[in-house]
Design an enzyme around this catalytic site. Structure first.
Site, PDB file in Angstrom:
ATOM      1  N   SER A 234      14.828  41.193  14.110  1.00 54.42           N
ATOM      2  CA  SER A 234      15.669  41.402  12.897  1.00 54.42           C
ATOM      3  C   SER A 234      16.768  42.346  13.502  1.00 54.42           C
ATOM      4  O   SER A 234      17.881  42.046  13.223  1.00 54.42           O
ATOM      5  CB  SER A 234      15.140  42.175  11.810  1.00 54.42           C
ATOM      6  OG  SER A 234      14.469  43.440  12.064  1.00 54.42           O
ATOM      7  N   HIS A 264       6.720  39.677  11.994  1.00 53.99           N
ATOM      8  CA  HIS A 264       7.709  40.760  12.140  1.00 53.99           C
ATOM      9  C   HIS A 264       7.340  41.444  10.908  1.00 53.99           C
ATOM     10  O   HIS A 264       6.222  41.877  10.443  1.00 53.99           O
ATOM     11  CB  HIS A 264       8.921  40.296  12.422  1.00 53.99           C
ATOM     12  CG  HIS A 264       9.934  41.274  12.647  1.00 53.99           C
ATOM     13  ND1 HIS A 264       9.852  42.315  12.874  1.00 53.99           N
ATOM     14  CD2 HIS A 264      11.371  41.235  12.360  1.00 53.99           C
ATOM     15  CE1 HIS A 264      10.978  43.181  13.350  1.00 53.99           C
ATOM     16  NE2 HIS A 264      12.030  42.525  13.023  1.00 53.99           N
ATOM     17  N   HIS A 310       1.737  43.979  19.345  1.00 50.51           N
ATOM     18  CA  HIS A 310       3.301  44.411  19.466  1.00 50.51           C
ATOM     19  C   HIS A 310       3.769  43.722  20.934  1.00 50.51           C
ATOM     20  O   HIS A 310       3.069  43.642  21.871  1.00 50.51           O
ATOM     21  CB  HIS A 310       3.373  45.888  19.645  1.00 50.51           C
ATOM     22  CG  HIS A 310       4.732  46.136  18.913  1.00 50.51           C
ATOM     23  ND1 HIS A 310       5.913  46.122  20.034  1.00 50.51           N
ATOM     24  CD2 HIS A 310       5.129  46.427  17.930  1.00 50.51           C
ATOM     25  CE1 HIS A 310       6.843  46.488  19.167  1.00 50.51           C
ATOM     26  NE2 HIS A 310       6.741  46.698  18.130  1.00 50.51           N
ATOM     27  N   ARG A 319       4.028  55.228  14.536  1.00 51.50           N
ATOM     28  CA  ARG A 319       4.195  55.369  13.306  1.00 51.50           C
ATOM     29  C   ARG A 319       3.182  55.149  12.547  1.00 51.50           C
ATOM     30  O   ARG A 319       2.572  55.571  11.242  1.00 51.50           O
ATOM     31  CB  ARG A 319       5.153  54.194  12.934  1.00 51.50           C
ATOM     32  CG  ARG A 319       6.573  54.320  13.818  1.00 51.50           C
ATOM     33  CD  ARG A 319       7.429  53.036  13.661  1.00 51.50           C
ATOM     34  NE  ARG A 319       6.625  52.087  14.338  1.00 51.50           N
ATOM     35  CZ  ARG A 319       7.393  50.768  14.395  1.00 51.50           C
ATOM     36  NH1 ARG A 319       8.506  50.500  13.615  1.00 51.50           N
ATOM     37  NH2 ARG A 319       6.662  49.736  14.741  1.00 51.50           N
ATOM     38  N   ASP A 365       2.507  48.099  10.761  1.00 51.00           N
ATOM     39  CA  ASP A 365       2.244  47.403   9.490  1.00 51.00           C
ATOM     40  C   ASP A 365       0.831  47.320   9.062  1.00 51.00           C
ATOM     41  O   ASP A 365       0.318  46.906   7.885  1.00 51.00           O
ATOM     42  CB  ASP A 365       2.745  45.919   9.672  1.00 51.00           C
ATOM     43  CG  ASP A 365       4.208  45.845   9.912  1.00 51.00           C
ATOM     44  OD1 ASP A 365       4.781  46.275   8.937  1.00 51.00           O
ATOM     45  OD2 ASP A 365       4.790  45.141  10.613  1.00 51.00           O
TER      46      ASP A 365
HETATM   47  N1  NMX Z   1      -4.352  38.724  16.252  1.00 55.94           N
HETATM   48  C1  NMX Z   1      -4.846  37.727  17.093  1.00 55.94           C
HETATM   49  N2  NMX Z   1      -4.115  37.260  18.082  1.00 55.94           N
HETATM   50  C2  NMX Z   1      -3.277  37.963  18.632  1.00 55.94           C
HETATM   51  C3  NMX Z   1      -2.575  39.039  17.989  1.00 55.94           C
HETATM   52  C4  NMX Z   1      -3.449  39.498  16.747  1.00 55.94           C
HETATM   53  N3  NMX Z   1      -3.164  40.655  16.241  1.00 55.94           N
HETATM   54  N4  NMX Z   1      -1.754  39.444  18.557  1.00 55.94           N
HETATM   55  C5  NMX Z   1      -1.326  38.867  19.836  1.00 55.94           C
HETATM   56  N5  NMX Z   1      -2.126  37.508  19.722  1.00 55.94           N
HETATM   57  C6  NMX Z   1      -2.190  36.244  20.194  1.00 55.94           C
HETATM   58  C7  NMX Z   1      -0.862  35.868  20.321  1.00 55.94           C
HETATM   59  O1  NMX Z   1      -0.773  35.019  19.043  1.00 55.94           O
HETATM   60  C8  NMX Z   1      -0.859  34.864  21.471  1.00 55.94           C
HETATM   61  O2  NMX Z   1      -1.595  33.953  21.435  1.00 55.94           O
HETATM   62  P1  NMX Z   1      -1.479  32.523  22.134  1.00 55.94           P
HETATM   63  O3  NMX Z   1      -1.407  32.604  23.412  1.00 55.94           O
HETATM   64  O4  NMX Z   1      -2.412  31.635  21.555  1.00 55.94           O
HETATM   65  O5  NMX Z   1       0.038  31.822  21.529  1.00 55.94           O
HETATM   66  C9  NMX Z   1      -1.497  35.840  22.335  1.00 55.94           C
HETATM   67  O6  NMX Z   1      -2.322  36.901  21.806  1.00 55.94           O
HETATM   68  C10 NMX Z   1      -0.541  36.803  23.289  1.00 55.94           C
HETATM   69  O7  NMX Z   1       0.256  37.218  22.304  1.00 55.94           O
HETATM   70  P2  NMX Z   1       1.160  38.629  23.064  1.00 55.94           P
HETATM   71  O8  NMX Z   1       1.778  38.395  24.143  1.00 55.94           O
HETATM   72  O9  NMX Z   1       0.116  39.758  23.131  1.00 55.94           O
HETATM   73  O10 NMX Z   1       2.073  39.000  21.704  1.00 55.94           O
HETATM   74  P3  NMX Z   1       3.584  38.484  21.407  1.00 55.94           P
HETATM   75  O11 NMX Z   1       4.410  39.776  22.259  1.00 55.94           O
HETATM   76  O12 NMX Z   1       4.069  36.979  21.672  1.00 55.94           O
HETATM   77  O13 NMX Z   1       3.659  38.751  19.841  1.00 55.94           O
HETATM   78  C11 NMX Z   1       3.261  39.866  17.737  1.00 55.94           C
HETATM   79  C12 NMX Z   1       3.498  40.354  19.035  1.00 55.94           C
HETATM   80  C13 NMX Z   1       3.534  41.154  17.171  1.00 55.94           C
HETATM   81  C14 NMX Z   1       3.945  38.757  17.123  1.00 55.94           C
HETATM   82  C15 NMX Z   1       1.706  39.521  17.722  1.00 55.94           C
HETATM   83  O14 NMX Z   1       0.909  40.696  18.214  1.00 55.94           O
HETATM   84  C16 NMX Z   1       1.026  39.353  16.386  1.00 55.94           C
HETATM   85  O15 NMX Z   1       1.340  38.187  15.890  1.00 55.94           O
HETATM   86  N6  NMX Z   1       0.552  40.351  15.664  1.00 55.94           N
HETATM   87  C17 NMX Z   1       0.053  40.173  14.243  1.00 55.94           C
HETATM   88  C18 NMX Z   1       1.346  40.127  13.361  1.00 55.94           C
HETATM   89  C19 NMX Z   1       1.934  41.544  13.232  1.00 55.94           C
HETATM   90  O16 NMX Z   1       1.185  42.488  13.132  1.00 55.94           O
HETATM   91  N7  NMX Z   1       3.391  41.638  13.220  1.00 55.94           N
HETATM   92  C20 NMX Z   1       3.956  42.773  12.975  1.00 55.94           C
HETATM   93  C21 NMX Z   1       4.763  43.483  14.431  1.00 55.94           C
HETATM   94  C22 NMX Z   1       5.423  44.658  14.111  1.00 55.94           C
HETATM   95  N8  NMX Z   1       6.552  44.672  13.046  1.00 55.94           N
HETATM   96  O17 NMX Z   1       6.525  45.680  12.435  1.00 55.94           O
HETATM   97  O18 NMX Z   1       7.097  43.863  13.225  1.00 55.94           O
HETATM   98  C1  MLT Z   2       9.660  46.942  14.381  1.00 53.36           C
HETATM   99  O1  MLT Z   2       9.596  48.001  14.045  1.00 53.36           O
HETATM  100  O2  MLT Z   2      10.931  46.309  14.411  1.00 53.36           O
HETATM  101  C2  MLT Z   2       8.444  46.180  14.983  1.00 53.36           C
HETATM  102  O3  MLT Z   2       7.654  47.102  15.262  1.00 53.36           O
HETATM  103  C3  MLT Z   2       8.976  44.745  15.760  1.00 53.36           C
HETATM  104  C4  MLT Z   2       9.477  45.202  17.282  1.00 53.36           C
HETATM  105  O4  MLT Z   2       9.657  46.385  17.754  1.00 53.36           O
HETATM  106  O5  MLT Z   2       9.522  44.318  18.072  1.00 53.36           O
END
Ligand code: NMX
Ligand code: MLT
Length: 426
Positions: A234, A264, A310, A319, A365
């Site tokens: 964002s 996100h 993350h 946090r 989150d």
């Molecule tokens: N549960 C299951 N699988 C996961 C998770 C999780 N919480 N986190 C990462 N993975 C998987 C991801 O989907 C990917 O799978 P594939 O290879 O099949 O595509 C693999 O692990 C590698 O991903 P990463 O490189 O560790 O994570 P990336 O940097 O791409 O994404 C997130 C980061 C935050 C998008 C990911 O960890 C996720 O989807 N988490 C759950 C959603 C979430 O909590 N988002 C909030 C982030 C914080 N915020 O406040 O915005």
């Molecule tokens: C945020 O607070 O924006 C989230 O943790 C996501 C990020 O830093 O990529």
């Protein structure tokens, strides 16, 4: 109108511009990073490609605002954090009061915003309502008016500042209105000039708060979510939109649309939805074994466990820890809070065993929704609006500074897969 913050910025900006110019002049061609093919196919993860001075996020430290770790800022007011994000300094009492009275003087929301929100279908998602309400006010933009007059580019940041202050002053009222309207909580509650920004928001939401801890939670919530450097989805959207010299109304509305995705900011909604569903299905306070099985079935179905993982962090998000401490003091017996703690014990091991997620630890989150749920804000569809209200402090700081420094339009180069293949052959 009181303006100590704007004066402070005006005095800082010339030196900031000179510093940026001189760094580019002396070191413009120094190499600070290289780009690998997996980064191109992997969401540009880790590429150092942006300047953002408001805050930084270290993989093993979490959020640091102007050199101060977030856990050292949890007793501050969001207004103080806004001042810090912008200037690099915390305000003294006089500057804080001045900022607060400036915000109160700007809080009059144009009446057509209520009409826009009232016209939306009742099943519209709160993030659509919030983003639309902000965009609907674009005609108020001082920035656009100044630009249309052909004003010197160096002066534009001042109008950006005015727009951002107006938006920050108004969003608690807009968010509270849409909460009460969308979830049938009764008439709108007006602002109270004697309250700080977050306590005023708490009051306008109309959430019962006999001991004042909900107002405390709102202050903490707004501080913790205020900024997370410039590269998150964002914030990056906000920077890109603003770099085209679109005004803050366009930029925040667009940035909120990025925040509304489940990977996100919507993860806070998804996390509570998941906990509520799990309790409904299991039918009681689940045992560790039941929680483990439930989460494992998500992973087996290629679903994510919301609130975990993350793109940058490789530790438990500080946090998350700040909310955990708050929860232990205020809601230690709360059933949902207990499940959040249970998940914290269980999920990282499951993610480590699965071996995919680079960060198995909880982010903010995973816990923020349980704090709100405890106070009766059970409508989890609304949770990302709380995130958005707070994050606008960071969005605002980032684009005021970008315009002050005369940052150019953001336009990285894309390449085709064919080009990549040709490079590999070489
Ligand atoms: N549960 C299951 N699988 C996961 C998770 C999780 N919480 N986190 C990462 N993975 C998987 C991801 O989907 C990917 O799978 P594939 O290879 O099949 O595509 C693999 O692990 C590698 O991903 P990463 O490189 O560790 O994570 P990336 O940097 O791409 O994404 C997130 C980061 C935050 C998008 C990911 O960890 C996720 O989807 N988490 C759950 C959603 C979430 O909590 N988002 C909030 C982030 C914080 N915020 O406040 O915005
Ligand atoms: C945020 O607070 O924006 C989230 O943790 C996501 C990020 O830093 O990529």
């Amino acid at each position: 109108m009181s303006k100590l913050l704007k004066e402070k910025l005006s005095s800082q900006i010339p030196a900031l511009k000179d510093e940026a110019k001189s760094i580019v002049k002396s070191h413009g061609k120094d190499v600070i990073d290289q780009v690998t093919i997996d980064q191109l196919f992997g969401g540009m993860r880790g590429i150092k490609g942006l300047i953002c001075d408001t805050s930084s996020v270290g993989l093993d430290t979490g959020l640091i605002i102007r050199g101060i770790p977030i856990l050292k800022l949890t007793e501050k007011l969001p207004e103080e954090i806004f001042y810090l994000l912008l200037t690099g300094e915390l305000p003294d009492e006089k500057a804080l009061k001045d900022l607060q009275s400036d915000l109160h003087s700007r809080e009059n929301v144009p009446s057509y915003v209520w009409a826009v929100l009232n016209a939306m279908p009742s099943d519209t998602h709160p993030m659509v309502m919030f983003s639309s309400a902000i965009l609907s006010m674009e005609k108020e933009s001082e920035f656009r008016k100044l630009y249309d007059k052909g004003t010197n580019k160096d002066k534009l940041w001042e109008a950006m500042y005015e727009d951002c202050m107006n938006i920050i002053a108004r969003i608690p009222q807009i968010a509270a209105f849409l909460y009460r309207k969308k979830f049938n909580k009764g008439d709108m509650i007006g602002p109270d000039n004697n309250l700080d920004w977050a306590a005023n928001f708490a009051k306008m939401l109309g959430v019962e708060d006999k001991d004042g801890t909900f107002a405390k939670l709102m202050r903490l919530y707004m501080v913790l979510h205020s900024d997370h450097e410039g590269g998150n989805a964002s914030a990056f959207t906000n920077l890109v939109i603003s770099s085209t010299l679109s005004d803050a109304y366009y930029a925040f509305s667009g940035a909120l649309n990025a925040l509304a995705g489940p990977l996100h900011g919507l993860a806070n909604q998804e996390c509570l939805r998941f906990i509520v569903k799990m309790r409904e299905e299991i039918g009681h306070s689940p045992t560790d074994e039941e929680v483990k099985k439930y989460c494992q079935s998500l992973l087996d179905n290629n679903r994510v466990v919301s609130g975990y993982g993350h793109p940058v962090l490789r530790i438990t998000d500080p946090r998350f820890m700040a909310f955990l401490e708050f929860g232990k003091k205020v809601m230690s017996d709360d059933e949902i809070f207990k499940i959040v703690k249970q998940l914290f014990e269980i999920v990282p091991d499951l993610l480590i065993a699965q071996g995919k997620a680079k960060d198995p630890w909880p982010n903010v989150d995973a816990i923020s929704g349980s704090m709100l749920y405890h106070y009766g804000v059970k409508e989890y569809e609304f949770y990302t609006v709380f995130f958005g209200v707070s994050r606008i402090l960071g969005f605002a700081s980032q684009i005021i500074l970008s315009r002050a420094l005369g940052a150019p339009i953001i336009r990285p180069k894309s390449v085709t897969t064919e080009w990549i293949k040709s490079q590999i052959k070489k």
